[in-house]
Every structure is written in structure tokens, then in C-alpha cells.
Design an enzyme around this catalytic site. Structure first.
Site, PDB file in Angstrom:
ATOM      1  N   LYS A 274     -18.645 -20.325 -38.794  1.00 12.93           N
ATOM      2  CA  LYS A 274     -18.725 -19.649 -37.485  1.00 12.93           C
ATOM      3  C   LYS A 274     -17.623 -20.208 -36.493  1.00 12.93           C
ATOM      4  O   LYS A 274     -17.796 -21.441 -36.069  1.00 12.93           O
ATOM      5  CB  LYS A 274     -20.168 -19.784 -36.837  1.00 12.93           C
ATOM      6  CG  LYS A 274     -20.273 -19.191 -35.604  1.00 12.93           C
ATOM      7  CD  LYS A 274     -21.570 -19.379 -35.047  1.00 12.93           C
ATOM      8  CE  LYS A 274     -21.785 -19.059 -33.643  1.00 12.93           C
ATOM      9  NZ  LYS A 274     -23.248 -19.267 -33.137  1.00 12.93           N
ATOM     10  N   LYS A 286     -26.035 -16.632 -21.062  1.00 16.96           N
ATOM     11  CA  LYS A 286     -26.798 -17.878 -21.045  1.00 16.96           C
ATOM     12  C   LYS A 286     -27.030 -18.633 -19.730  1.00 16.96           C
ATOM     13  O   LYS A 286     -26.331 -18.420 -18.647  1.00 16.96           O
ATOM     14  CB  LYS A 286     -26.077 -18.976 -21.775  1.00 16.96           C
ATOM     15  CG  LYS A 286     -25.944 -18.600 -23.436  1.00 16.96           C
ATOM     16  CD  LYS A 286     -25.100 -19.899 -24.077  1.00 16.96           C
ATOM     17  CE  LYS A 286     -25.012 -19.349 -25.640  1.00 16.96           C
ATOM     18  NZ  LYS A 286     -26.221 -19.597 -26.452  1.00 16.96           N
ATOM     19  N   ARG A 360     -24.306 -14.551 -36.086  1.00 17.90           N
ATOM     20  CA  ARG A 360     -24.666 -13.704 -37.480  1.00 17.90           C
ATOM     21  C   ARG A 360     -23.740 -12.445 -37.504  1.00 17.90           C
ATOM     22  O   ARG A 360     -23.482 -11.833 -38.392  1.00 17.90           O
ATOM     23  CB  ARG A 360     -26.003 -13.474 -37.447  1.00 17.90           C
ATOM     24  CG  ARG A 360     -26.538 -12.522 -36.226  1.00 17.90           C
ATOM     25  CD  ARG A 360     -28.038 -12.665 -35.916  1.00 17.90           C
ATOM     26  NE  ARG A 360     -28.444 -13.910 -35.360  1.00 17.90           N
ATOM     27  CZ  ARG A 360     -29.704 -14.341 -35.237  1.00 17.90           C
ATOM     28  NH1 ARG A 360     -30.721 -13.446 -35.421  1.00 17.90           N
ATOM     29  NH2 ARG A 360     -29.741 -15.286 -34.447  1.00 17.90           N
TER      30      ARG A 360
END
Length: 503
Positions: A274, A286, A360
Site C-alpha cells: 500500500k 481525519k 483496500r
């Protein structure tokens, strides 16, 4: 720094040459409440019982991690002796050895000692041999000497005094120890690359920078590098990967790095890392506190590059391919929104319920791309979920796999490398949490078992080959006063590949 191996039988008084050879310091271990033996006994005899006297006086009680210099000794080639406490002999295992080694290097690095004779690799570590002890000691030393100063206007360039370490090993371990030393140096170099990439700020270590690093690695180590840009990624229909990069002005890169150490027909091991070079969370923004550490969200990519560098330097006889999807995850008017539906390279549609579950989304397309290599195994490495930190803290990386044999190999490698991982469940029952009313699956499954459902998401794209997932969110870097990348899980991955190459 130079590392060398010398066979030595301490039961024969160090075979003379070891005791008389010139050195600034000889390192000797002392167990708690035990009589002197091995190197300690031989060296004590040669220097007139000085070790026994300080032990009897209580100046060195053998407690784990304690150290004591004996300066200006006579009777041996070394000008001083460093005693290190080993704790109780019946409890002396891998951790105790590591603690002792780190205590030794910290003591020595605080001096002007340039050459060391190191006897600890011959200590009786449970289920370990001298070659393992040599490698662990070299890695510990390289870890102690690692500094990241590239971004400072006036970096501390004071050279280390320590230049050479000579390891004593049993005669039977001479050849394995020399190989271990070579592998340890290669592994440390790979870890340093991984740490450097992780520690660089996001305005320097961009997707383009990672691509340039891969190309340089290819030139330096005769690898083959391919870097796909935006148009090529679009042509591959990697809609999931592209959905993450939409909010950023930095162009995405899809890096493929080939190491050909085995026969042309041998199926490769594929490592997928990743490479989110900065993760704001996108529209699912965030909190500001600690967001600077989201430059570490590319540590999976960094570990792939570091592992390939180590493998190339070691010259392992197997084929390894590194795949790195890399981009930024930023908020903007163009950014993917919660509720958007994207189409993966595999053709499955994904409802993006949270744009901060972006890792993902880039990995799934990379895992689909990996199919074309007909791999022997695929391992993806990602700082994927905060839930893994809640589950395992900062000691173990999370390991997920439905392939028991592959999981077993990785767990064995983690123990051998001292880079621990813990296997977590991947049962089909968790897949239900990824159901979506509007797409084939959602990109999150709610708070329960967050690291498990993230792995379940990835598993949907890995049905054509043996696959494992390493969640390194808790182990890739440290926070607080010791903030910095750790270089993990390069040791685990390298050991896995060493084992595969030796099989």
C-alpha cells in the site's frame, strides 16, 4: 562497517589467536548467579581472574542488561573487556539475547572504541544457533546507528568510532555465520531504505518520488521496473484505485518491480504494498491531531522496496515481483464522496461508505493485477486499519490468510526474524458485514472486527492464488519521542523469501 567471522573454541582457551588478536574491546556475557564458563571463563583466566573478582565484589551481578567496562586489562590483545549481564541462564532466550546485545551496542557506541571482538553469538540461546546470533547482533547494531537527518539544515555528521566487529562462533557454525552476516547487512540496508522512505515528509515522498526510487533500485541492482501513469491505469480499468486519487493534484503511479533470481519458468512470489504517501482521510477527514503521521501510510510500499533491495543484495535464487499502487488521499471538490459507487478492475462494484478506508480500494486493483503473473503466492502489506492496533498493539503485525500452509510459513519466518506477527480470523461469517444495498460490496463493515472485515474485503480479489495479508498499522512506525519508521516487516518478508529460496 566491517563484520567478520572467526571460529573459536573457548574450551581450549580461545585457541590463543583469539585472545592475543588486537582489538579495542572484547565483549563477554555473565549469567546471574552462575559460575563463569565459555568465553567468560577463558578470558578471565587470561587476565588474571579480573572478571571473577568483580563478580564476587558485586560490581557485575549478571542482571539482564547491566554492563561494566574493565579498562586497561593485560594478558589479551584487547585493551579492555565489556561485561554484559545476561540474567538467569535457564531463562536466556531470544528476547534476553536481544536485550543483552542492545545493551552492548549502546555501551560501546558511547565510547571511541573502533574494533570489537564479540563472543555473545556462541551463547546457548534456546532453539537458536550462532549464525542466528550473528545476524541478530548485526541488525541490532545497525538499528542503534540508524539516523534520519536528510531534512535538517545542519545534520549531525559526527562519524561513528566503531568500524569493525569480529564474531566468534563454533567451528561448525563458521560457514552459516558468514552467510548470516552477509544477509544481515543486506537486510539492514533494505530496512534503512524502508525507514528513510517512511520518514520523508509527504511533500517530498510523493507517488512520483516512490516511482523514481523504484527506477533507481532497478538500475542499481539490475531489476526491471515498470511505472504506469494515469492513462495506463485508466486503460486497465482500475476504477477503485483511481477513486482514491481523484482529490489530489499529485498523479498516481502504479509500480511493478521484477527480481529474477530463479528460472524463467518459476512462479514468482508477489509482494503488494500500500502506497498512500499521505492520507488525510479524504472527505471522511481525519482529526488534525497526529495527522502528520499519515505520511507513514506508504510504509507497505516502502517495505516492498526495502525487501526487494535486500533480496537483490542477498542474491536469492527465486523470482520476486513487487507491486505498488501509490497516490495521495486528499479532500477536494473532485474527491470521491461517501456513498459513491466505484468499479474495480475485477468488475465488482464497491459502495464507498468511508473514504478513509482507502487502502483496500487501491490494493484490490493491485491484487487483481497480480493474477497475470500466475504467482506461487501473493502477500500484501499495508498500514490498513486502526482496528489492528486496538487488537494487537504495537508488537505484533496482523496476519490474515485462508491458506494454512502460507500462514504457517509466515509465522515461522516472523519468529526466526524476531519480527512477530499474530494470525487473526478470516471466517466467511465476517463477509456479511460488507453487504451493500447499492453495490456488490461496501468498503467498510462497521466497527466490530474492523481489521478482519478489511482483510475480508481484500480476500474477494485473491481467489486465484495463495494469499496472505499483513496489517502493519501498529508496527510500521513509532510515535512520541521515538517517532520514526521501524523498517518492519522487512525482516519477516526477507526471512520468508530466504526460506522459500532454500526449500
Amino acid at each position: 562497517m566491517d563484520f567478520s567471522i572467526k571460529a573459536c573454541d573457548w574450551s581450549k582457551g580461545g585457541e590463543g589467536s583469539f585472545l592475543t588478536g588486537k582489538s579495542d574491546c572484547v565483549v563477554v556475557g555473565v549469567f546471574e548467579a552462575q559460575t563463569l564458563s565459555g568465553a567468560a571463563f577463558a578470558i578471565d583466566n587470561a587476565i588474571g581472574g579480573a572478571i571473577a573478582r568483580v563478580v564476587k565484589a558485586g560490581d557485575m551481578d549478571g542482571k539482564a542488561g547491566s554492563t561494566l567496562f574493565l579498562p586497561e586489562v593485560t594478558g589479551i590483545g584487547a585493551s579492555r573487556v565489556l561485561l554484559v549481564g545476561l540474567g538467569k541462564q535457564d531463562a536466556f532466550g531470544q528476547k534476553a539475547y536481544g536485550d543483552a546485545v542492545r545493551a552492548v551496542w549502546r555501551a560501546i557506541l558511547g565510547t571511541r572504541i573502533a574494533q570489537v571482538t564479540f563472543s555473545l553469538a556462541q551463547l546457548p540461546v534456546k532453539e537458536r544457533t550462532s549464525d542466528w546470533g550473528v545476524r541478530a547482533a548485526i541488525l541490532a547494531l545497525r538499528n542503534e546507528t540508524y539516523r534520519f537527518t536528510q531534512m535538517k539544515s545542519k545534520p549531525d555528521v559526527t562519524p561513528r568510532a566503531l568500524k569493525r566487529v569480529v564474531f566468534s562462533v563454533d567451528a561448525a557454525d563458521d560457514k552459516p555465520a558468514k552467510l548470516a552476516a552477509k544477509q544481515a547487512v543486506a537486510l539492514a540496508n533494505g530496512m534503512d531504505l524502508t525507514r528513510d522512505l517512511g520518514n520523508l515528509p509527504g511533500n517530498v515522498c510523493t507517488p512520483t518520488y516512490l516511482a523514481a526510487t523504484a527506477k533507481k533500485l532497478a538500475r542499481d541492482w539490475k531489476l526491471k521496473a515498470e511505472v504506469l501513469g494515469q492513462r495506463q491505469i485508466e486503460a486497465l480499468k482500475m476504477g477503485s484505485f483511481l477513486s482514491v486519487t481523484k482529490g489530489s493534484v499529485e498523479p498516481p503511479q502504479f509500480i511493478v518491480l521484477h527480481y529474477q533470481g530463479g528460472s524463467a519458468k518459476a512462479a514468482p512470489i508477489v509482494l503488494v504494498g500500500k502506497g498512500i504517501t499521505f492520507d488525510t482521510g479524504g472527505i471522511s477527514l481525519k482529526p488534525g491531531e497526529g495527522m502528520d503521521e499519515m505520511k507513514y501510510d506508504m510504509c507497505g510500499a516502502g517495505s516492498v522496496l526495502g525487501t526487494l533491495r535486500a533480496v537483490a543484495e542477498m542474491g536469492l535464487k527465486l523470482n520476486v515481483i513487487g507491486i505498488i499502487p501509490t497516490c495521495e488521499n486528499m479532500p477536494s471538490g473532485n474527491a470521491t464522496k461517501p456513498g459513491d459507487v466505484v468499479t474495480t478492475m475485477a468488475g465488482l462494484t464497491v459502495e464507498v461508505l468511508n473514504t478513509d478506508a482507502e487502502g483496500r480500494l487501491i490494493l484490490c486493483d493491485a491484487l487483481t493485477y497480480a493474477e497475470r503473473f500466475k504467482p506461487a503466492a501473493v502477500i500484501d502489506i499495508a498500514t490498513l486499519t486502526g482496528a489492528c492496533i486496538i487488537a494487537l498493539g504495537h508488537h505484533n503485525s496482523g496476519l490474515f490468510s485462508k491458506d494454512d500452509a502460507l500462514a504457517g510459513e509466515l509465522l515461522d519466518a516472523s519468529r526466526e526474524a524476531g519480527d512477530p506477527a499474530w494470525r487473526l480470523p478470516l471466517d466467511d461469517e465476517y463477509q456479511d458485514q460488507l453487504k451493500s444495498n447499492f453495490a456488490d460490496l461496501a468498503n467498510i463493515g462497521g466497527r466490530p472486527a474492523g481489521s478482519v472485515t478489511a482483510a475480508c474485503f481484500l480476500s474477494r480479489f485473491t481467489e486465484s492464488y495463495p494469499w496472505a495479508h499483513l496489517d502493519i498499522a501498529g508496527t510500521a512506525w513509532k510515535s512520541g519521542a521515538a517517532k520514526g519508521a521501524t523498517g518492519r516487516p522487512v525482516p519477516l518478508l526477507a526471512q520468508f523469501l530466504i526460506d522459500r529460496a532454500s526449500a
